[in-house]
Design an enzyme around this catalytic site. Structure first.
Site: not given
Ligand SMILES: Cc1cc2nc3c(=O)[nH]c(=O)nc-3n(C[C@H](O)[C@H](O)[C@H](O)COP(=O)(O)OP(=O)(O)OC[C@H]3O[C@@H](n4cnc5c(N)ncnc54)[C@H](O)[C@@H]3O)c2cc1C
Length: 548
Positions: A57, A71, A135, A230, A251, A297, A358, A393
């Site tokens: 996106k 982590g 954690e 989305d 969180h 949590r 979160h 989670r």
């Molecule tokens: C601040 C923070 C800290 C965290 N810390 C941890 C941690 O320490 N350990 C842990 O295990 N988890 C942690 N989490 C949770 C973890 O980061 C996420 O659950 C995980 O990274 C999700 O990965 P994902 O690939 O599913 O989604 P994301 O990494 O969110 O990627 C989503 C992708 O989809 C794309 N996208 C979305 N909608 C559309 C659309 N309509 N069209 C095209 N593309 C789209 C976005 O652009 C992005 O590229 C944390 C989350 C946050 C927010």
């Protein structure tokens, strides 16, 4: 499944009109929607003889994955055991985890983490050994981290590097997926939009959805702007089953400074010994749970909200001042920097915090291979309900889930695509629905109202009256927002947010019990006799909505 009452406004199949003779077309073997950890890991797994298109996106670096701090959990210490990580995960999940999935993911963790190290990820070490953090909810030190609290940045750097080396993978950034294309009950690709080409039809033999979570549905959240749910909404409109969407994890410790960013203050701070205190400096967690600051949590979030109410104060404080300052600065450099921007030295002053949305446990239902209920569609990462997290989670299990399910979905999509004909054709999918141009709506006003409503009524604590009010308001907005047509992502995002918010509210109303992250103050007990089961939503081809 039972049909949903007709007073709910119908969700349209496609958000925008399109005609296949009037838009550009692109063909690929596998389409990966989303470039966070799950999507990128899936892309790497696809056989190099197949073409892969990854769409994101915004820029690739804008994802929850990139912001992860604490982590990745995995059994890497010789003194740790798979059984213990499995038990900790099941305990957090409130009896809704799928044990087979939990076992598979936990046992695969070391392989996935070692693979990242082989690809160049620089995790933190204590001497010769990986430095393992702890954690809430984990019985042992088992969290690998990088540059203190910059784990997400490091793994996204590593995995993006691997993706860029593969010539069969293209990445289209700033490309918004509006809807999945379906024909004869199967997913055939997606309708996307970007400012250069407008609407484009991408035809794919197999599609992998990896669009992350939905924290942006809430006023207080740790999630980046891209997390608007989305993927869940497009899958729902296309007919895939959504599961357990009432379970949103809050969180407990999000930096709370009026007007400032809602930055997450990692749970690892409590793992290192930080205390939670109220406005009077009173350390209160032991009054709520014998595990104190290291309770899961949901327990900590609930305790904080109760203590805020008791002390009539908009936040509580995270106190690290009794810890060795050098160690605090070394272990949490990012948090120290963010707080310093607001004149808070975390080694000398307590940090104001409160809970924020979160992590979304519910989402698109998948099996252990990442297969959704819609043929040709796979999913991985936070967009899914995979059975790993259940109702809550366990910290640091989600990056692990993204890696494991990304790998599985990539493998499954490869096998399925390899067995299909090389037929590149724009199929007869179109949506002629053309309606008069919409009158102007103040989209940000509705968006902010929705986020406040979700925070107030579908937040850390829920009860029937507040949920009924949320249901009425969300349906009222949905009636006129879903009926309109918009020309760019700001309108489509709001439509998706409304689709998912309505399902979350309905699921929260139905689940008359307290389980995991879903806390009903009017039903404070866990009710295994009636509710040790999933809630599911599905939309059929005629647009009728069902839930079970
Ligand atoms: C601040 C923070 C800290 C965290 N810390 C941890 C941690 O320490 N350990 C842990 O295990 N988890 C942690 N989490 C949770 C973890 O980061 C996420 O659950 C995980 O990274 C999700 O990965 P994902 O690939 O599913 O989604 P994301 O990494 O969110 O990627 C989503 C992708 O989809 C794309 N996208 C979305 N909608 C559309 C659309 N309509 N069209 C095209 N593309 C789209 C976005 O652009 C992005 O590229 C944390 C989350 C946050 C927010």
């Amino acid at each position: 499944m039972i049909p949903v009452k007709p007073r709910y406004p119908a969700t349209p199949r496609y958000l925008v009109p399109f005609h296949r003779k009037r838009v550009p077309h692109f063909f690929t073997d596998v389409l990966v929607i989303g470039g966070g950890l799950a999507g990128l890991r899936a892309a790497i797994q696809i056989d190099p003889t197949l073409s892969v298109l990854v769409t994101t996106k915004e820029e690739v670096r804008e994802s929850s994955s990139a912001y992860a701090q604490g982590g990745i959990a995995g059994v890497l210490d010789p003194g740790d055991r798979f059984e213990d990580h499995i038990d900790d995960t099941l305990t957090a999940g409130g009896s809704l985890c799928d044990r087979a999935v939990v076992e598979q993911v936990v046992r695969e963790a070391p392989e996935r983490i070692e693979e990242l190290i082989r690809w160049g990820a620089q995790f933190d070490y204590a001497g010769e050994q990986l430095a393992l953090g702890r954690e809430g909810g984990h019985g042992r030190q088992r969290i690998v981290h990088a540059r203190g609290d910059a784990t997400g940045k490091e793994i996204v750097r590593t995995i993006t590097g691997q993706v860029r080396k593969r010539e069969n993978i293209d990445i289209w950034e700033d490309t918004y997926t509006v809807d999945l294309l379906t024909l004869d009950g199967a997913c055939r690709g997606a309708l996307v939009w970007n400012p250069q080409h407008g609407k484009t039809m991408i035809w794919a033999k197999q599609t992998i959805l990896a669009t992350g979570g939905a924290g942006q549905l809430y006023r207080e959240t740790t999630n980046p702007d891209v997390a608007t749910g989305d993927g869940m909404a497009v899958a729902y409109r296309a007919g895939a089953t959504l599961r357990d969407v009432e379970f949103m994890q809050f969180h407990p410790t999000v930096l709370y400074i009026a007007g400032g960013s809602r930055s997450l203050i990692s749970e690892a701070t409590r793992g290192e010994g930080a205390h939670l205190v109220d406005r009077h400096g009173h350390r209160f967690m032991a009054e709520y749970d014998p595990r104190g600051e290291l309770a899961p949590r949901d327990v900590v979030s609930l305790a904080i909200v109760s203590q805020m109410e008791r002390t009539r104060h908009p936040n509580v404080y995270l106190d690290l001042t009794h810890l060795e300052p050098e160690r605090v600065r070394r272990r949490f450099p990012g948090i120290a920097r963010t707080c310093a921007d607001f004149n808070i030295d975390i080694t000398r002053e307590p940090v104001p915090v409160r809970p924020g949305a979160h992590y979304m446990m519910g989402g698109v239902e998948v099996d252990i291979e990442g297969r959704t209920t819609l043929s040709g569609l796979w999913a991985a990462g936070e967009v899914t309900a995979s059975g790993l997290h259940g109702a809550n989670r366990l910290a640091s299990n989600s990056l692990l889930e993204a890696l494991v399910f990304g790998t599985h979905a990539g493998r499954g999509a490869t096998e399925a695509a390899a067995g299909m004909n090389n037929s590149y054709r724009a199929l007869e999918v179109e949506n002629p629905r053309v309606e008069p141009p919409s009158e102007l709506l103040d989209l940000s006003d509705i968006r902010n109202s929705l986020k406040s409503l979700m925070w107030r009524s579908v937040g850390v604590r829920r009860e029937a009256e507040g949920l009924a009010d949320a249901d009425e308001n969300a349906n009222h907005w949905a009636r006129y927002v879903l009926a309109r047509q918009f020309a760019d992502p700001s309108g489509w995002e709001l439509q998706n947010m409304l689709v998912i918010a309505r399902l979350m509210i309905r699921a929260a109303i139905r689940r008359e019990e307290t389980r995991g992250a879903h806390v009903r103050t009017d039903f404070p007990e866990q009710d295994d006799r009636h509710w040790c089961r999933h809630t599911c939503f599905q939309r059929d081809r005629e647009g009728e909505e069902f839930c079970r």
